[in-house]
Motif scaffolding. Structure first.
Motif, short mmCIF file in Angstrom:
data_model
loop_
_atom_site.label_atom_id
_atom_site.label_comp_id
_atom_site.label_asym_id
_atom_site.label_seq_id
_atom_site.Cartn_x
_atom_site.Cartn_y
_atom_site.Cartn_z
N ASP A 51 0.83 4.24 -2.78
CA ASP A 51 0.53 5.38 -2.47
C ASP A 51 1.71 6.43 -2.68
N ARG A 54 1.38 7.20 -6.49
CA ARG A 54 0.38 8.12 -6.90
C ARG A 54 0.82 9.78 -6.57
N ARG A 55 1.36 9.82 -5.47
CA ARG A 55 1.73 11.06 -4.91
C ARG A 55 2.84 11.82 -5.75
N TYR A 106 6.86 4.39 2.91
CA TYR A 106 7.53 3.31 2.17
C TYR A 106 8.80 2.76 2.68
N ALA A 136 4.79 9.95 2.43
CA ALA A 136 4.51 8.84 1.75
C ALA A 136 5.96 8.08 1.61
N ARG A 190 0.82 -1.12 0.02
CA ARG A 190 -0.02 0.17 0.02
C ARG A 190 0.78 1.23 -0.16
N ALA A 191 1.95 1.18 0.81
CA ALA A 191 3.03 2.35 0.72
C ALA A 191 3.40 2.79 -0.45
N GLU A 223 3.23 15.99 2.15
CA GLU A 223 2.60 14.58 1.94
C GLU A 223 3.46 13.70 1.29
#
Length: 318
Positions: free
Chosen positions: A127, A130-131, A152, A148, A123-124, A144
């Motif tokens: 995420d 995406r960021r 990670y 993230a 998930r990390a 942010e």
């Protein structure tokens, strides 16, 4: 004209003649025996050295447990023959089984923790991806993105820690299985049980001597020859031996294996102090190890400490 002598002629008595002939015959026999003995000794007897100061010996295997506990079973008695791997003593394994169950549970928990860590890391990773894609148009702030990236990195480190925990858990399981196996004490070699001291119900500690196994098929002889007899003795020479137990009806074939590093007196608890001034030379004896044939030992078994007579053939002088 010859005048008759006034002295009477001397005649030897028959008994004196027989006695003289007897002494002459005895002298001839003694001389012949001496010559025969000299010929025998020169051509044969001088090549053989013998001693009756010899005893059987073996490398005795002492049986000790690798784990402590209460003795549950003792399956052997003195003089019993055993094979390598036979069960001798069984120690109560309740504690060992509980430890193994706990170690296996810890391993399963570590595996589950790795699964959770891998899910969080996945998930990390998504995420963070995406960021990073949204940073260029200002939809995601720097803070942010930093969070993230930290999530990670943390997820990756958690996976590595979980993998290490699994390895440790597996090692604990392996150790617990070994400890459980050690509650069953087995014979290390083929042989005969001796000096059994362990009893059912006894609490034993790791390393305590429970009994001994005597590998009678690997018996050898320690022959203590006088130092003056060893001039021609070499390793590899053949020997003949017999035990007082069987007498000369059973002859063993042996081979000289080697010589002790010192005489018996040199290794005595209180060695002789030859530098005191009150010195009397004493002929020393050096132990010589003689290997015996296992097949002959199988046919005519020997026990440790039996008296032997050894004759070494030194004709093969290497």
């Amino acid at each position: 004209m010859t005048q008759p002598s006034d002295k009477p002629a001397k005649f030897e008595k028959p008994a004196d003649v027989r006695r003289k002939k007897g002494f002459m015959l005895l002298g001839c026999v003694v001389a012949a025996c001496a010559i025969a003995w000299g010929i025998y000794w020169f051509f044969w007897g001088s090549y053989f050295v013998e001693t009756d100061n010899a005893y059987t010996a073996v490398e005795v295997a002492q049986v000790t447990p690798s784990t402590g506990g209460t003795v549950q079973e003792v399956r052997v008695v003195d003089t019993q023959s055993v094979k390598a791997g036979d069960i001798l003593v069984v120690i109560d394994d309740v504690d060992a089984r509980l430890a193994l169950a706990q170690a296996r549970a810890d391993r399963e928990h570590a595996v589950a923790q790795l699964a959770v860590a891998e899910s969080d890391y996945a998930r990390a990773k998504i995420d963070l991806k995406r960021r990073r894609a949204l940073v260029s148009d200002g939809s995601v702030s720097g803070d942010e993105l930093t969070r993230a990236q930290n999530a990670y990195s943390s997820g990756k480190a958690t996976i590595e820690a979980a993998k290490a925990a699994i390895e440790q858990a597996k090692a604990r399981v392996d150790q617990a299985e070994v400890d459980l196996g050690r509650t069953t004490v087995r014979a290390p070699v083929d042989g005969v049980i001796a000096k059994r001291t362990v009893q059912v119900g006894q609490r034993v500690e790791a390393g305590a001597v429970l009994l001994s196994v005597v590998p009678v098929h690997e018996m050898h002889v320690d022959a203590n020859f006088k130092e003056g007899q060893l001039e021609r003795v070499r390793s590899g020479q053949k020997a003949e031996l017999y035990a007082d137990l069987y007498g000369k009806s059973v002859i063993y074939k042996g081979t000289v294996e080697g010589f002790a590093g010192g005489t018996g007196s040199a290794f005595a608890i209180i060695p002789a102090q030859n530098a005191t001034g009150n010195w009397i030379k004493v002929v020393q004896r050096l132990p010589v190890r003689i290997r015996l044939d296992p097949e002959e030992l199988k046919a005519n078994p020997l026990s440790v400490g039996l008296s032997m007579t050894v004759t070494v053939d030194t004709r093969d002088l290497k």
